[in-house]
Motif scaffolding. Structure first.
Motif, PDB file in Angstrom:
ATOM      1  N   HIS A  49      82.977  43.371 -12.374  1.00 36.07           N
ATOM      2  CA  HIS A  49      82.210  44.603 -12.525  1.00 36.07           C
ATOM      3  C   HIS A  49      80.704  44.330 -12.491  1.00 36.07           C
ATOM      4  N   GLN A  50      80.276  43.211 -13.060  1.00 32.24           N
ATOM      5  CA  GLN A  50      78.869  42.852 -12.983  1.00 32.24           C
ATOM      6  C   GLN A  50      78.460  42.571 -11.538  1.00 32.24           C
ATOM      7  N   LEU A  51      79.306  41.868 -10.814  1.00 33.37           N
ATOM      8  CA  LEU A  51      79.015  41.564  -9.411  1.00 33.37           C
ATOM      9  C   LEU A  51      78.943  42.841  -8.576  1.00 33.37           C
ATOM     10  N   LEU A  52      79.861  43.762  -8.802  1.00 32.68           N
ATOM     11  CA  LEU A  52      79.822  45.030  -8.077  1.00 32.68           C
ATOM     12  C   LEU A  52      78.549  45.812  -8.388  1.00 32.68           C
ATOM     13  N   ALA A  53      78.116  45.787  -9.630  1.00 33.99           N
ATOM     14  CA  ALA A  53      76.881  46.481  -9.997  1.00 33.99           C
ATOM     15  C   ALA A  53      75.676  45.853  -9.309  1.00 33.99           C
ATOM     16  N   ILE A  54      75.644  44.525  -9.223  1.00 32.43           N
ATOM     17  CA  ILE A  54      74.542  43.826  -8.556  1.00 32.43           C
ATOM     18  C   ILE A  54      74.529  44.141  -7.071  1.00 32.43           C
ATOM     19  N   VAL A  55      75.690  44.093  -6.428  1.00 36.25           N
ATOM     20  CA  VAL A  55      75.784  44.382  -4.996  1.00 36.25           C
ATOM     21  C   VAL A  55      75.364  45.827  -4.710  1.00 36.25           C
ATOM     22  N   HIS A  56      75.793  46.739  -5.553  1.00 37.93           N
ATOM     23  CA  HIS A  56      75.429  48.145  -5.370  1.00 37.93           C
ATOM     24  C   HIS A  56      73.916  48.342  -5.497  1.00 37.93           C
ATOM     25  N   ALA A  57      73.312  47.695  -6.477  1.00 38.72           N
ATOM     26  CA  ALA A  57      71.864  47.823  -6.672  1.00 38.72           C
ATOM     27  C   ALA A  57      71.098  47.247  -5.487  1.00 38.72           C
ATOM     28  N   ARG A  58      71.535  46.103  -4.974  1.00 41.18           N
ATOM     29  CA  ARG A  58      70.865  45.501  -3.814  1.00 41.18           C
ATOM     30  C   ARG A  58      71.008  46.379  -2.575  1.00 41.18           C
ATOM     31  N   THR A  59      72.185  46.930  -2.381  1.00 40.56           N
ATOM     32  CA  THR A  59      72.417  47.801  -1.230  1.00 40.56           C
ATOM     33  C   THR A  59      71.535  49.035  -1.312  1.00 40.56           C
ATOM     34  N   ARG A  60      71.460  49.620  -2.480  1.00 34.59           N
ATOM     35  CA  ARG A  60      70.628  50.807  -2.677  1.00 34.59           C
ATOM     36  C   ARG A  60      69.161  50.484  -2.418  1.00 34.59           C
ATOM     37  N   LYS A  61      68.714  49.312  -2.889  1.00 32.36           N
ATOM     38  CA  LYS A  61      67.324  48.907  -2.697  1.00 32.36           C
ATOM     39  C   LYS A  61      67.022  48.696  -1.216  1.00 32.36           C
ATOM     40  N   LYS A  62      67.954  48.080  -0.481  1.00 31.87           N
ATOM     41  CA  LYS A  62      67.744  47.857   0.955  1.00 31.87           C
ATOM     42  C   LYS A  62      67.733  49.165   1.728  1.00 31.87           C
ATOM     43  N   ARG A  63      68.570  50.102   1.346  1.00 30.63           N
ATOM     44  CA  ARG A  63      68.578  51.405   2.015  1.00 30.63           C
ATOM     45  C   ARG A  63      67.264  52.142   1.782  1.00 30.63           C
ATOM     46  N   LYS A  64      66.748  52.067   0.552  1.00 35.46           N
ATOM     47  CA  LYS A  64      65.473  52.710   0.263  1.00 35.46           C
ATOM     48  C   LYS A  64      64.355  52.078   1.080  1.00 35.46           C
ATOM     49  N   ALA A  65      64.352  50.741   1.160  1.00 36.11           N
ATOM     50  CA  ALA A  65      63.312  50.046   1.920  1.00 36.11           C
ATOM     51  C   ALA A  65      63.406  50.386   3.403  1.00 36.11           C
ATOM     52  N   ALA A  66      64.615  50.463   3.926  1.00 32.33           N
ATOM     53  CA  ALA A  66      64.793  50.796   5.339  1.00 32.33           C
ATOM     54  C   ALA A  66      64.356  52.222   5.622  1.00 32.33           C
ATOM     55  N   ALA A  67      64.656  53.125   4.715  1.00 31.86           N
ATOM     56  CA  ALA A  67      64.259  54.524   4.898  1.00 31.86           C
ATOM     57  C   ALA A  67      62.740  54.669   4.824  1.00 31.86           C
ATOM     58  N   ALA A  68      62.105  53.918   3.932  1.00 34.88           N
ATOM     59  CA  ALA A  68      60.653  54.009   3.789  1.00 34.88           C
ATOM     60  C   ALA A  68      59.933  53.347   4.961  1.00 34.88           C
ATOM     61  N   ALA A  69      60.503  52.260   5.473  1.00 35.77           N
ATOM     62  CA  ALA A  69      59.830  51.508   6.533  1.00 35.77           C
ATOM     63  C   ALA A  69      59.989  52.151   7.903  1.00 35.77           C
ATOM     64  N   GLY A  70      61.203  52.570   8.229  1.00 34.21           N
ATOM     65  CA  GLY A  70      61.426  52.969   9.600  1.00 34.21           C
ATOM     66  C   GLY A  70      61.741  54.417   9.832  1.00 34.21           C
ATOM     67  N   GLY A  71      62.114  55.122   8.834  1.00 36.77           N
ATOM     68  CA  GLY A  71      62.524  56.498   9.062  1.00 36.77           C
ATOM     69  C   GLY A  71      63.847  56.544   9.789  1.00 36.77           C
ATOM     70  N   ASP A  72      63.898  57.291  10.856  1.00 37.32           N
ATOM     71  CA  ASP A  72      65.137  57.481  11.605  1.00 37.32           C
ATOM     72  C   ASP A  72      65.383  56.303  12.540  1.00 37.32           C
ATOM     73  N   ILE A  73      66.593  55.867  12.640  1.00 36.79           N
ATOM     74  CA  ILE A  73      66.942  54.714  13.486  1.00 36.79           C
ATOM     75  C   ILE A  73      66.729  55.026  14.963  1.00 36.79           C
ATOM     76  N   SER A  74      66.888  56.282  15.356  1.00 41.69           N
ATOM     77  CA  SER A  74      66.693  56.630  16.765  1.00 41.69           C
ATOM     78  C   SER A  74      65.238  56.423  17.170  1.00 41.69           C
ATOM     79  N   ASP A  75      64.301  56.637  16.255  1.00 43.96           N
ATOM     80  CA  ASP A  75      62.895  56.386  16.561  1.00 43.96           C
ATOM     81  C   ASP A  75      62.649  54.898  16.792  1.00 43.96           C
ATOM     82  N   GLN A  76      63.317  54.064  16.017  1.00 39.18           N
ATOM     83  CA  GLN A  76      63.159  52.622  16.184  1.00 39.18           C
ATOM     84  C   GLN A  76      63.755  52.152  17.495  1.00 39.18           C
ATOM     85  N   LEU A  77      64.891  52.717  17.886  1.00 36.79           N
ATOM     86  CA  LEU A  77      65.568  52.283  19.103  1.00 36.79           C
ATOM     87  C   LEU A  77      64.821  52.719  20.363  1.00 36.79           C
ATOM     88  N   GLN A  78      64.084  53.809  20.306  1.00 36.87           N
ATOM     89  CA  GLN A  78      63.355  54.275  21.479  1.00 36.87           C
ATOM     90  C   GLN A  78      62.262  53.302  21.881  1.00 36.87           C
TER      91      GLN A  78
END
Length: 105
Positions: A49-78
């Protein structure tokens, strides 16, 4: 033991861990193998359960960073190109090669 059977299928981490520890204390020296098994089960559930909580927190942090850095993925691919360098330079190079072929004819 009946309480453990009730929550054994979908254990909430803290409750299951505490219940295993209490059962292990109740068994004590009367059944050392079962006591060791319950304590091992308690630790494995807590660790999982501790490992799942850590993985979830890291995933959430990476999603936030990706959303803040790049916005929409289609804009990056263009902006991607299969050739290295400036896309404008590629079109200019192709125009120069066509001009040199036309002058050779």
């Amino acid at each position: 033991a009946e309480a453990l059977a009730w929550i054994g299928h979908f254990p909430p981490g803290s409750l299951y861990s505490q219940l295993c520890q209490l059962l292990a204390m109740a068994l004590g020296d009367s059944d050392p193998l079962a006591t060791a098994g319950l304590l091992a089960e308690s630790l494995s559930v807590t660790t999982r359960h501790q490992l799942l909580a850590i993985v979830h927190a890291r995933t959430r942090k990476k999603r936030k960073a990706a959303a803040a850095a790049g916005g929409d993925i289609s804009d990056q691919l263009q902006g991607l190109s299969l050739r290295e360098g400036d896309p404008g330079q590629d079109s200019q190079d192709s125009q120069n090669s066509q001009d040199s072929q036309n002058s050779q004819d």
